[in-house]
Design an enzyme around this catalytic site. Structure first.
Site, PDB file in Angstrom:
ATOM      1  N   SER A 111      -6.293   4.743  11.356  1.00  0.00           N
ATOM      2  CA  SER A 111      -4.807   4.754  11.335  1.00  0.00           C
ATOM      3  C   SER A 111      -4.586   6.232  11.437  1.00  0.00           C
ATOM      4  CB  SER A 111      -3.382   3.880  10.587  1.00  0.00           C
ATOM      5  OG  SER A 111      -4.312   3.154  10.408  1.00  0.00           O
ATOM      6  N   GLU A 126      -3.265  -2.422  12.176  1.00  0.00           N
ATOM      7  CA  GLU A 126      -2.228  -4.096  12.038  1.00  0.00           C
ATOM      8  C   GLU A 126      -2.183  -4.836  13.137  1.00  0.00           C
ATOM      9  OE1 GLU A 126       0.417  -0.542  12.803  1.00  0.00           O
ATOM     10  OE2 GLU A 126      -1.779  -0.711  12.441  1.00  0.00           O
ATOM     11  N   ARG A 154      -8.698  -9.456   5.605  1.00  0.00           N
ATOM     12  CA  ARG A 154      -8.413  -9.376   6.633  1.00  0.00           C
ATOM     13  C   ARG A 154      -9.664  -9.827   7.766  1.00  0.00           C
ATOM     14  NH1 ARG A 154      -3.706  -5.359   7.384  1.00  0.00           N
ATOM     15  NH2 ARG A 154      -1.753  -7.077   7.008  1.00  0.00           N
ATOM     16  N   GLY A 195       1.118  -1.351   0.309  1.00  0.00           N
ATOM     17  CA  GLY A 195       0.363   0.279  -0.101  1.00  0.00           C
ATOM     18  C   GLY A 195       0.808   1.250   0.039  1.00  0.00           C
ATOM     19  N   SER A 229      -8.595   4.220   3.635  1.00  0.00           N
ATOM     20  CA  SER A 229      -7.146   4.221   3.608  1.00  0.00           C
ATOM     21  C   SER A 229      -5.705   5.763   4.158  1.00  0.00           C
ATOM     22  CB  SER A 229      -5.907   3.594   2.988  1.00  0.00           C
ATOM     23  OG  SER A 229      -4.677   3.448   3.277  1.00  0.00           O
ATOM     24  N   SER A 230      -5.665   5.355   5.573  1.00  0.00           N
ATOM     25  CA  SER A 230      -4.970   6.955   6.069  1.00  0.00           C
ATOM     26  C   SER A 230      -3.960   6.997   4.448  1.00  0.00           C
ATOM     27  CB  SER A 230      -4.149   6.751   7.334  1.00  0.00           C
ATOM     28  OG  SER A 230      -3.643   5.521   7.630  1.00  0.00           O
TER      29      SER A 230
END
Length: 426
Positions: free
Chosen positions: A198, A313, A344, A95, A169-170
Site C-alpha cells: 500500500s 483494498e 480476505r 486498523g 501493513s503500511s
C-alpha cells in the site's frame, strides 16, 4: 462489533446501468487529518469528513484522550488540547485506530488501554509496539504483540531511530510518522523486511504531514520526520476512491456507464488505480474536471494479471469482476490481506467456490478461472468489502443473499441505499 442483520438480497441488474454517483469522504484521509489535527496547537477543521464506524471510533479515541472533536454533518472541528490519561480506546476493527492512536497516546501521562473486536485481536501490532518500546514507551501486552494491551505514557516521547518490519501493513509506518513531529527528536524510521504494501497510503501520510507543516525526508525504506509544531487550519477531504470500486465495476458487469463525481485529477489514494485496472479489464475510462471519472462497459470483461500490492483494498471487487471475465485472472502482491478485517484471500476463495466458481489461493494472491455461477448465501465475515464484492457479483448472478450487510458501516454506511438508487435510476 457490527450488529448482525438479516441477509440482503443483492439486486440483479435488469439491463445496462447508467448512473452518476457521489461518494462520502475518504476514510484514510479523514483519520489521518484527525490525528494531525490532534497534534496541532490550534486544532483544525475537516470539511467533507467521512462519518462511518472507523472515523467515529477515531473521534471517540481522541475524545477519550481529552481532545475535543465536534461534529456537524461532514464538517468536524478538532479543538486544541494535549492527550491525557488514564484512558481506554476501543479500536473496533479499525486498523487506523489501533495503529495511529498508540503513538499519540504515548504522549499522555498515564495508562491508556487498547482493545477492539474479537478479530482485531489477531491483526498485526507487534512491529509498532516494538518500535514504541525502542523509543522508551512501556507497554504491557503479555508478549503477544496484539490487542489488548496497555500503554503507559510519561507525557513525552524522546524519539530517535527505530527499525521495524512493516511488510504486514503500511499503517505500522504511518502510525509512527503521524505523531513523530511531537516527539523530542522526531523519528528516523527504517523498514527491514519484504516490501511494504500500500505504497500510496504512505505517500498520503507524507503529503499530509508536509501540508501540516512537518519536515519529512524519504528514501528507500527510510523516513525521517523532524520535531516541530504542526499547523491546523482546514483539511478538505477527497471522496473515498476505494469505495468507488464496486460502482465503477458495475459499468463493466452490466455493459453500462457509471460516473463518480468530484474525482480528483491527482491524488495519493490507492483507489485511483481503478482507472488503469478497469481499462485493462475491458472498460472505457475517461476523466474530466466537470464530471469526474466515468467508466463505460463495452460488453466484454477481460481477465488480467495485476500486482495489487499498492491497492489491495480493491482486490475483493476486482475478484468478482474477474469471475465474470472471458479468461483467467491472477492477482499478486496481496499476501498481507490475510491479516485484514478477515483472511480476505481465504474468504474470497471460499465464497466463489460456494457459488460454483473456480478460485485458488497462491502464496501472494489469487488465481480466478471464470465458470458459470449460481446464487446462494454469500458470507461476509464482518468485512465491509466482502459486502461490496457480493453486490458486484449479484448484478450478474441472480439469487445472491449477502450476509450481514450492516458491516458496511465501517466505511460506507449508506452503501445499500446508494447501490439500490443507482439501479433504480438506470
Amino acid at each position: 462489533m457490527t450488529t448482525s442483520t438479516a441477509p440482503w438480497a443483492a439486486p440483479a441488474a435488469e439491463g445496462p446501468v447508467s448512473a452518476v454517483v457521489e461518494l462520502p469522504g475518504s476514510k484514510s484521509m479523514t483519520n489521518r487529518a484527525l490525528i494531525l489535527a490532534a497534534h496541532a496547537r490550534e486544532g483544525a477543521v475537516l470539511t467533507g469528513a467521512l462519518r462511518s464506524r472507523d472515523t467515529l471510533l477515531m473521534a471517540a479515541a481522541l475524545r477519550g484522550l481529552g481532545i475535543g472533536v465536534e461534529e456537524d454533518g461532514t464538517t468536524w472541528r478538532v479543538l486544541p488540547g494535549e492527550p491525557a490519561a488514564p484512558a481506554a480506546v476501543d479500536c473496533g476493527l479499525s486498523g487506523n485506530v489501533m495503529r495511529f492512536v498508540p503513538p499519540l497516546a504515548a504522549l499522555a501521562d498515564g495508562p491508556v488501554a487498547f482493545d477492539g473486536d474479537p478479530h482485531a485481536r489477531t491483526r498485526p501490532m507487534g512491529p509498532l509496539l516494538g518500535a514504541l518500546r525502542d523509543l522508551g514507551v512501556r507497554i504491557e501486552d503479555d508478549g503477544r504483540g496484539l490487542l489488548p494491551f496497555t500503554l503507559h505514557g510519561t507525557g513525552a516521547v524522546a524519539g530517535g531511530t527505530v527499525v521495524l518490519d512493516a511488510s504486514s501493513s503500511s499503517q505500522l509506518v504511518s502510525g509512527l510518522l503521524l505523531s513523530a513531529p511531537s516527539f523530542g527528536k522526531g523519528v528516523e524510521l527504517r523498514h527491514e523486511g519484504p516490501p511494504v504494501p500500500s505504497a500510496p497510503h504512505l505517500e498520503m501520510t507524507v503529503r499530509m504531514l508536509r501540508e501540516a507543516g512537518a519536515e519529512v525526508e524519504t528514501g528507500q525504506d527510510v523516513w525521517r520526520v523532524a520535531p516541530g509544531a504542526l499547523r491546523g487550519g482546514e483539511w478538505r477531504i477527497e471522496p473515498d476512491l476505494s469505495n468507488a470500486a464496486q460502482f465503477l465495476a458495475a459499468a463493466l458487469v452490466t455493459g453500462g456507464e457509471v460516473t463518480v463525481r468530484h474525482w480528483p485529477e491527482h491524488t495519493t489514494q490507492p483507489g485511483d488505480r481503478l482507472r488503469d485496472l478497469l481499462a485493462r479489464m475491458g472498460g472505457e475510462v475517461s476523466w474530466s474536471a466537470e464530471r469526474g471519472l466515468t467508466v463505460r462497459g463495452t460488453g466484454v470483461i477481460h481477465g488480467i494479471e495485476a500486482d495489487l500490492s499498492a491497492c489491495s483494498e480493491l482486490a475483493q471487487v476486482l475478484a468478482m469482476v474477474a469471475a465474470l471475465a472471458d479468461s483467467p485472472s491472477r492477482f499478486t502482491g496481496i499476501a498481507h490481506i490475510r491479516g485484514h478485517e478477515t483472511d480476505r484471500l481465504a474468504a474470497l476463495v471460499a465464497e466463489l467456490t460456494r457459488l460454483g466458481g473456480d478460485a485458488e489461493e497462491t502464496p501472494d494472491g489469487l488465481v480466478i478461472r471464470p465458470r458459470p455461477l449460481r446464487g446462494g448465501l454469500f458470507h461476509t465475515y464482518d468485512d465491509h468489502r466482502m459486502v461490496m464484492a457480493a453486490a458486484t457479483l449479484g448484478l450478474a448472478v441472480p439469487g445472491i443473499e449477502v450476509e450481514n450487510p450492516a458491516t458496511v458501516g465501517k466505511t460506507l454506511p449508506t452503501f445499500t441505499e446508494l447501490w439500490t438508487r443507482m439501479l433504480e435510476r438506470s
